[in-house]
Design an enzyme around this catalytic site. Structure first.
Site, PDB file in Angstrom:
ATOM      1  CB  CYS A  50      -6.783  -0.506   4.470  1.00  0.00           C
ATOM      2  SG  CYS A  50      -5.217  -0.975   4.682  1.00  0.00           S
ATOM      3  CD  GLU A  80      -2.299   4.283   2.710  1.00  0.00           C
ATOM      4  OE1 GLU A  80      -1.758   3.244   2.038  1.00  0.00           O
ATOM      5  OE2 GLU A  80      -3.388   4.445   2.950  1.00  0.00           O
ATOM      6  CB  CYS A 139      -2.716   1.799   5.852  1.00  0.00           C
ATOM      7  SG  CYS A 139      -1.860   1.002   4.313  1.00  0.00           S
ATOM      8  CG  HIS A 147      -2.137  -0.992   0.990  1.00  0.00           C
ATOM      9  ND1 HIS A 147      -3.271  -1.047   1.733  1.00  0.00           N
ATOM     10  CD2 HIS A 147      -2.155  -1.951  -0.106  1.00  0.00           C
ATOM     11  CE1 HIS A 147      -3.994  -1.923   1.357  1.00  0.00           C
ATOM     12  NE2 HIS A 147      -3.337  -2.432   0.331  1.00  0.00           N
TER      13      HIS A 147
HETATM   14  O1  LIG Z   1      -4.935   1.972   2.181  1.00  0.00           O
HETATM   15  C1  LIG Z   1      -4.845   1.656   0.996  1.00  0.00           C
HETATM   16  N1  LIG Z   1      -3.698   1.845   0.306  1.00  0.00           N
HETATM   17  C2  LIG Z   1      -3.282   1.632  -0.844  1.00  0.00           C
HETATM   18  O2  LIG Z   1      -2.445   1.695  -1.459  1.00  0.00           O
HETATM   19  N2  LIG Z   1      -4.292   0.720  -1.500  1.00  0.00           N
HETATM   20  C3  LIG Z   1      -4.068   0.268  -2.775  1.00  0.00           C
HETATM   21  C4  LIG Z   1      -4.031  -1.443  -2.952  1.00  0.00           C
HETATM   22  C5  LIG Z   1      -4.517  -1.746  -4.346  1.00  0.00           C
HETATM   23  O3  LIG Z   1      -3.381  -1.505  -5.251  1.00  0.00           O
HETATM   24  C6  LIG Z   1      -5.515  -0.494  -4.495  1.00  0.00           C
HETATM   25  C7  LIG Z   1      -6.746  -0.995  -4.250  1.00  0.00           C
HETATM   26  O4  LIG Z   1      -7.414  -1.419  -5.398  1.00  0.00           O
HETATM   27  P1  LIG Z   1      -9.163  -1.754  -5.819  1.00  0.00           P
HETATM   28  O5  LIG Z   1      -9.667  -0.385  -5.600  1.00  0.00           O
HETATM   29  O6  LIG Z   1      -8.991  -2.279  -7.194  1.00  0.00           O
HETATM   30  O7  LIG Z   1      -9.678  -2.676  -4.743  1.00  0.00           O
HETATM   31  O8  LIG Z   1      -5.003   0.607  -3.703  1.00  0.00           O
HETATM   32  C8  LIG Z   1      -5.560   0.420  -0.897  1.00  0.00           C
HETATM   33  C9  LIG Z   1      -5.812   0.900   0.273  1.00  0.00           C
HETATM   34  C10 LIG Z   1      -7.028   0.605   1.021  1.00  0.00           C
HETATM   35  O9  LIG Z   1      -7.947   1.573   1.120  1.00  0.00           O
HETATM   36 ZN   LIG Z   2      -3.706   0.121   3.291  1.00  0.00          ZN
END
Ligand SMILES: O=c1[nH]c(=O)n([C@H]2C[C@H](O)[C@@H](COP(=O)(O)O)O2)cc1CO
Ligand SMILES: [Zn+2]
Length: 182
Positions: free
Chosen positions: A125, A101, A128, A99
């Site tokens: 999420c 973060e 994170c 992620h």
């Molecule tokens: O906190 C986060 N930080 C973060 O970088 N992500 C990334 C992981 C995935 O590559 C994408 C989420 O993909 P999708 O929206 O297709 O489920 O975003 C997802 C979250 C979840 O909120």
């Molecule tokens: Zn996350």
């Protein structure tokens, strides 16, 4: 001809020094600047569905870490799966992608990030959120809360509420910021 050009140049210089007496208006303010860095950083992501950017800023308004969502170092973007669904979860991106973060934390260029704030393009999420709490971040500023009905985000908000970490939706001063290489 030469004399005329010289005169024009002199005049322009004079005009410049006149206007330079006052602070420039329309400059990019800190919050828009930091979120723009997060948005720009997200553009590095190879995720075809959601590109996320994060920018950690210390109390002196210095950027101490930036990151975007991507596969771990050494795991080729061309080999790893980028889909959201598959008959086997192991063939989706979710078990592998780092992620934004997380990457912002591991990329940090300061000893610690206590008392910092984090600008994120997507609400963090729960995983994170745990990182944010443990690292001592005090404030989360986000753009999108598109996953607000998911348990990951509900749990993140619960953790932030319990730990007194504020989360605020970003309100930009300007609607658009154009990066023009011309
Ligand atoms: O906190 C986060 N930080 C973060 O970088 N992500 C990334 C992981 C995935 O590559 C994408 C989420 O993909 P999708 O929206 O297709 O489920 O975003 C997802 C979250 C979840 O909120
Ligand atoms: Zn996350």
């Amino acid at each position: 001809m030469f004399a005329l050009q010289a005169a024009v140049i002199n005049f322009q210089l004079w005009v410049r020094s006149e206007t330079a007496c006052q602070k420039r208006e329309g400059y990019l303010e800190w919050p828009d600047y930091f979120m723009a860095v997060a948005v720009l950083t997200a553009q590095r992501s190879k995720d075809p569905n959601t590109q996320v950017g994060a920018c950690i800023v210390n109390p002196e308004n210095k950027i101490v870490g930036i990151g975007y969502n991507g596969m771990p170092i050494g795991c080729s973007d061309d080999v790893m799966p980028w889909g959201k669904t598959a008959s086997n979860e192991l063939d989706t991106k979710y078990p592998y992608v780092c992620h934004a973060e997380l990457n912002a934390f591991v990329n940090k260029n300061s000893a610690d990030v206590k008392g910092c704030r984090i600008y994120v393009t997507l609400f963090p999420c729960n995983e994170c959120a745990k990182l944010i709490i443990q690292a001592g971040i005090k404030e989360v500023i986000f753009v999108s809360d598109k996953n607000h009905d998911k348990s990951e985000v509900k749990a993140a908000k619960r953790l932030f509420d319990l730990t007194g970490i504020t989360y605020t939706r970003f309100t930009p001063k300007r609607r658009q910021l154009v990066v023009d290489f011309d």
